[in-house]
Design a protein around this motif. Structure first.
Motif, PDB file in Angstrom:
ATOM      1  N   LEU A   6      -9.517  -1.524   1.114  1.00  0.00           N
ATOM      2  CA  LEU A   6      -8.140  -0.802   0.708  1.00  0.00           C
ATOM      3  C   LEU A   6      -7.857  -0.003   2.020  1.00  0.00           C
ATOM      4  CD1 LEU A   6      -6.134  -0.115  -1.128  1.00  0.00           C
ATOM      5  CD2 LEU A   6      -7.550   1.641  -1.930  1.00  0.00           C
TER       6      LEU A   6
ATOM      7  N   HIS B  65     -12.395   3.655  -4.139  1.00  0.00           N
ATOM      8  CA  HIS B  65     -12.731   2.354  -3.828  1.00  0.00           C
ATOM      9  C   HIS B  65     -14.083   2.346  -3.355  1.00  0.00           C
ATOM     10  CE1 HIS B  65     -11.797  -1.868  -3.341  1.00  0.00           C
ATOM     11  NE2 HIS B  65     -12.135  -1.823  -2.002  1.00  0.00           N
TER      12      HIS B  65
ATOM     13  N   THR C 134       0.776  -1.104  -0.073  1.00  0.00           N
ATOM     14  CA  THR C 134       0.076   0.051   0.100  1.00  0.00           C
ATOM     15  C   THR C 134       0.798   1.426   0.096  1.00  0.00           C
ATOM     16  OG1 THR C 134      -0.159  -0.172   2.314  1.00  0.00           O
ATOM     17  CG2 THR C 134      -1.982  -1.330   1.180  1.00  0.00           C
TER      18      THR C 134
ATOM     19  N   THR D  97      -4.156  -0.521   4.398  1.00  0.00           N
ATOM     20  CA  THR D  97      -3.395   0.677   4.351  1.00  0.00           C
ATOM     21  C   THR D  97      -3.053   1.222   5.698  1.00  0.00           C
ATOM     22  OG1 THR D  97      -4.304   1.391   2.133  1.00  0.00           O
ATOM     23  CG2 THR D  97      -2.986   3.130   3.409  1.00  0.00           C
TER      24      THR D  97
ATOM     25  N   ASP E  45      -7.749   7.355  -3.421  1.00  0.00           N
ATOM     26  CA  ASP E  45      -7.826   5.902  -3.932  1.00  0.00           C
ATOM     27  C   ASP E  45      -8.679   5.141  -2.854  1.00  0.00           C
ATOM     28  OD1 ASP E  45      -5.781   6.255  -5.942  1.00  0.00           O
ATOM     29  OD2 ASP E  45      -4.390   5.718  -4.383  1.00  0.00           O
TER      30      ASP E  45
ATOM     31  N   VAL F  80      -0.630   4.189  -1.852  1.00  0.00           N
ATOM     32  CA  VAL F  80      -2.073   4.514  -1.880  1.00  0.00           C
ATOM     33  C   VAL F  80      -2.304   5.982  -1.380  1.00  0.00           C
ATOM     34  CG1 VAL F  80      -4.187   3.760  -0.382  1.00  0.00           C
ATOM     35  CG2 VAL F  80      -2.770   2.033  -1.358  1.00  0.00           C
TER      36      VAL F  80
END
Length: 774
Positions: A530, A320, A309, A534, A316, A312
């Motif tokens: 996500l 998502h 990640t 992260t 993002d 990221v």
């Protein structure tokens, strides 16, 4: 199975335990009677500190309290003290029921022991969860004291009453201390006997709801109170972590300590191996002093292979989430009523809006810290923590020892706000001590360390939709919310199950399951995986209730204006208290009627729709049920805002709040909690946020992270509804209405709708520039 039983069962599953021991323990908790003696640990703190605890000969009718021969009543507190004076609030429940002399009441914050059951301080649960237990514990003590006092006075129990630390019969009396000294009571109770004990009526309460002195203020004022960061042990060394570039997946490639060796006091570094996978990729620097640990850590050179990640961004994560919402499958439906799809497929119009919130850091005053050592075959962890029952098993897993070999010594918290529900900071301290053969190690994160790996509030995205027929009547409702799920990451077995039978993080959707009658409703919680990958999503004051009302209360305001309705009258028309919104005993008696009542009272107080205000100045309103649907604190909030058309700056000039939290146990604490919550809500709405950049947070200190400053604090008018219902939570409901009320106030002032929090001047200016001329 009641809510407390469900909570405990989930805690057992989280810790991998079977139901037998917990089932027995819950029987004791439910009847408010547990036997045993509180064992004092070196970290246990008692307030007031300049008074002796009951010693030999103390009478302990339950594990929760004892009465000494000197008449001192000690109450054991398993909740964390982080500035909210929870010990004072809880102690007065027992003290009132047993008729103790408040001047002789002491509180002890205890250390971990299985006999205490679930040790957690969060969710505004503390008073709500403890109310029944402590009332019955106080009644047990009073019952025995009156019985034994009657014998000493040579009279009948029926002719005696307990009053202010004495048993009184006419013009004669005997003190609690003398009863314990001379009668030496030892009576015990079965659960059935406990359940039948008489409790005082509301009219006879002398401490609950009254102004009394907080028991811990003197120690906090004169500096004798001990916080986790103050803890010291002989022979201890200091440690600071060198943090990897990503929260997960980073691997140490090489370490060069040649420059660190030049720092006086530097001892060594350790690459942590963590079987619990709580702090992967961490490197710890050990030194004889903390300043040396800080400098040596800065000088240490570590090369990592970052996790997946590393690139990221916040954008993002929100995108998502947007895609998750667009997909009709996925997630968990908290509500999924029959008829939702039919309502939308046949709708004459679908009104839809999307709202987003940025990442928010805790930024509590006391940075994360923990002190660990091996002592007499037991691992001691000295720190402030909000959820000992959750993280003691994690520490044991990291050390690869039995849970019974780990003890968490409890200290005061210099701020928690949900950050210390995640005890990740205790794990590296334990691992470092293990690498040093059990030597005492004090790990302290600097402010920038603390911010980099804060367990912060996830960014969120929500879409709300309503189906309207040709008469503009509401025929169906959808609320879809995507965010990181802290409970899945840290306590998956603690999650609730939705209407579809799938588990979901109730603390990432609470607030969206509102009490309005809007036709068949679907509330869908989506885990932003996500985000979870992260960073480590955390619980932050009011958790999802800090952002779900931002969406549904701003949405309702927009919808009301679009339909040509007054926003207040529109809300009141939907608070019908029918069906599931009728409420039920003991926690939500009255249901949506009580929410309507606080809204009506708020409007009376603030003059919404009637006050004559200067140009570009207006009042916005919102109403919620505080925290969780199962334990609602009915809340209505209004703000008066002024918008500067030249700069886009929004100034909050005044906040009004009306809350129905049932019985108010500690008026001063309730007011302080609500004021603090409202100001945090204001801070998140207008001032503070961070963003995720390259897999981690952008802001590491107050030079760029900009929470509310003292000059930004508005006038506040807070009122609690007088009630005899069961007390609900007050640590977080103050947060819940502020963001939406501000957004609604900005629209009322200048006609601009804003759907991202925090509201920044640039957003206002953009909205003004895009606004069509009248």
């Amino acid at each position: 199975m009641g809510k407390l039983e469900r909570i405990a069962a989930r805690q057992d599953r989280a810790a991998g335990r079977g139901p037998t021991r917990r089932g027995v323990l819950l029987t004791g908790l439910g009847s408010a009677f547990m036997f045993g003696f509180a064992r004092e640990a070196s970290a246990a703190q008692t307030f007031p500190q300049n008074s002796s605890l009951p010693g030999n000969g103390a009478f302990e009718p339950t594990v929760w309290c004892s009465i000494g021969p000197d008449g001192v009543v000690n109450v054991n507190i398993i909740r964390a003290e982080m500035g909210q004076h929870i010990g004072t609030a809880l102690a007065r429940i027992i003290a009132d029921e047993m008729e103790a002399d408040w001047d002789k009441v002491r509180i002890t914050y205890v250390d971990t022991d299985p006999k205490w059951g679930l040790m957690v301080t969060g969710g505004s649960w503390s008073v709500w969860m403890t109310w029944d237990v402590f009332r019955q514990a106080g009644a047990a003590a009073r019952t025995v004291l009156v019985e034994e006092g009657a014998k000493l006075l040579g009279t009948s129990v029926a002719s005696c009453v307990a009053r202010n630390g004495r048993v009184v019969a006419g013009n004669r009396s005997v003190s609690f201390g003398d009863i314990v000294s001379h009668a030496r009571p030892t009576r015990s109770f079965t659960p059935d006997e406990m359940a039948k004990l008489p409790l005082k009526p509301h009219s006879e309460r002398r401490l609950i709801g009254k102004e009394v002195r907080a028991l811990d203020i003197p120690a906090k004022t004169d500096g004798t109170a001990i916080y986790g960061i103050d803890a010291k042990l002989d022979g201890m060394v200091y440690a600071r972590p060198k943090l990897p570039p990503t929260r997960y997946g980073s691997k140490v490639v090489s370490v060069d300590d040649s420059e660190a060796k030049k720092i006086k006091g530097y001892l060594r570094y350790i690459v942590l191996e963590d079987p619990s996978e709580t702090v992967p990729g961490w490197v710890a620097v050990i030194a004889s002093t903390y300043p040396a640990a800080i400098r040596a850590t800065d000088a240490l050179k570590v090369v990592w292979t970052p996790g997946k990640t590393a690139n990221v961004s916040e954008k993002d994560i929100l995108e998502h989430g947007r895609k998750q919402i667009a997909e009709k499958t996925g997630g968990t439906c908290v509500f999924n009523d029959d008829g939702v799809d039919a309502a939308f497929s046949s709708a004459k119009q679908v009104f839809e809006r999307t709202y987003t919130c940025a990442s928010v850091l805790h930024y509590q005053l006391e940075p994360m810290n923990a002190l660990a050592r091996l002592q007499d075959g037991k691992w001691e962890i000295h720190c402030g923590n909000q959820w000992q029952s959750l993280f003691l098993p994690v520490i044991a897993k990291a050390l690869q020892v039995k849970e019974s070999d780990v003890i968490m010594r409890s200290y005061l918290l210099g701020g928690g706000f949900g950050r210390r529900l995640n005890g990740d900071y205790a794990v590296p301290a334990a691992l470092i001590s293990k690498a040093l053969d059990g030597k005492p190690v004090k790990l302290i994160l600097t402010r920038s360390d603390d911010m980099q790996f804060d367990s912060f509030r996830s960014p969120s995205i929500q879409t709300v939709r309503v189906a309207l027929d040709d008469q503009k009547n509401l025929k169906g409702w959808q609320h879809h919310a995507s965010a990181g799920w802290p409970t899945r990451v840290m306590a998956a077995a603690f999650m609730e199950k939705g209407a579809d039978g799938k588990p979901y993080d109730q603390f990432a959707i609470a607030g969206a399951d509102h009490w309005y009658d809007v036709g068949p409703m679907r509330v869908r919680a989506l885990d932003n995986d996500l985000a979870d990958a992260t960073f480590r999503p955390g619980w932050l004051r009011s958790v999802s209730s800090g952002w779900t009302p931002w969406a549904h209360e701003a949405f309702l305001d927009e919808l009301a204006h679009d339909l040509g309705h007054d926003p207040v009258e529109f809300r009141l028309s939907l608070l019908t208290a029918k069906g599931r919104n009728a409420g039920k005993a003991p926690d939500s008696v009255g249901g949506a009627t009580r929410q309507a009542n606080v809204l009506k009272r708020l409007v009376e107080k603030c003059g919404y729709g009637k006050a004559q205000l200067p140009p570009d100045t207006a009042i916005g309103i919102a109403t919620t049920f505080g925290q969780e649907r199962a334990m609602p604190t009915w809340t209505a909030g209004a703000v008066q805002v002024h918008v500067d058309r030249k700069t886009g700056a929004v100034t909050c000039q005044k906040i009004w709040l009306v809350l129905d939290a049932g019985t108010i146990v500690d008026p001063d604490g309730a007011m302080a909690q609500t004021e603090g919550g409202a100001l945090w809500g204001l801070s998140m709405a207008l001032f503070e946020n961070t963003e995720i950049e390259n897999g981690t947070v952008r802001d590491r200190n107050l030079n760029t992270y900009t929470p509310l400053r003292i000059t930004d604090i508005p006038e506040m008018d807070i009122e609690f509804v007088d009630s005899t219902e069961k007390p609900m939570g007050l640590g977080e409901p103050g947060v819940t209405t502020i963001g939406a009320a501000i957004a609604n106030g900005v629209f009322n002032a200048v006609g601009v709708r804003l759907r991202h929090q925090p509201i920044r001047p640039a957003d206002v200016l953009k909205g003004l520039s895009e606004k069509k001329p009248a």
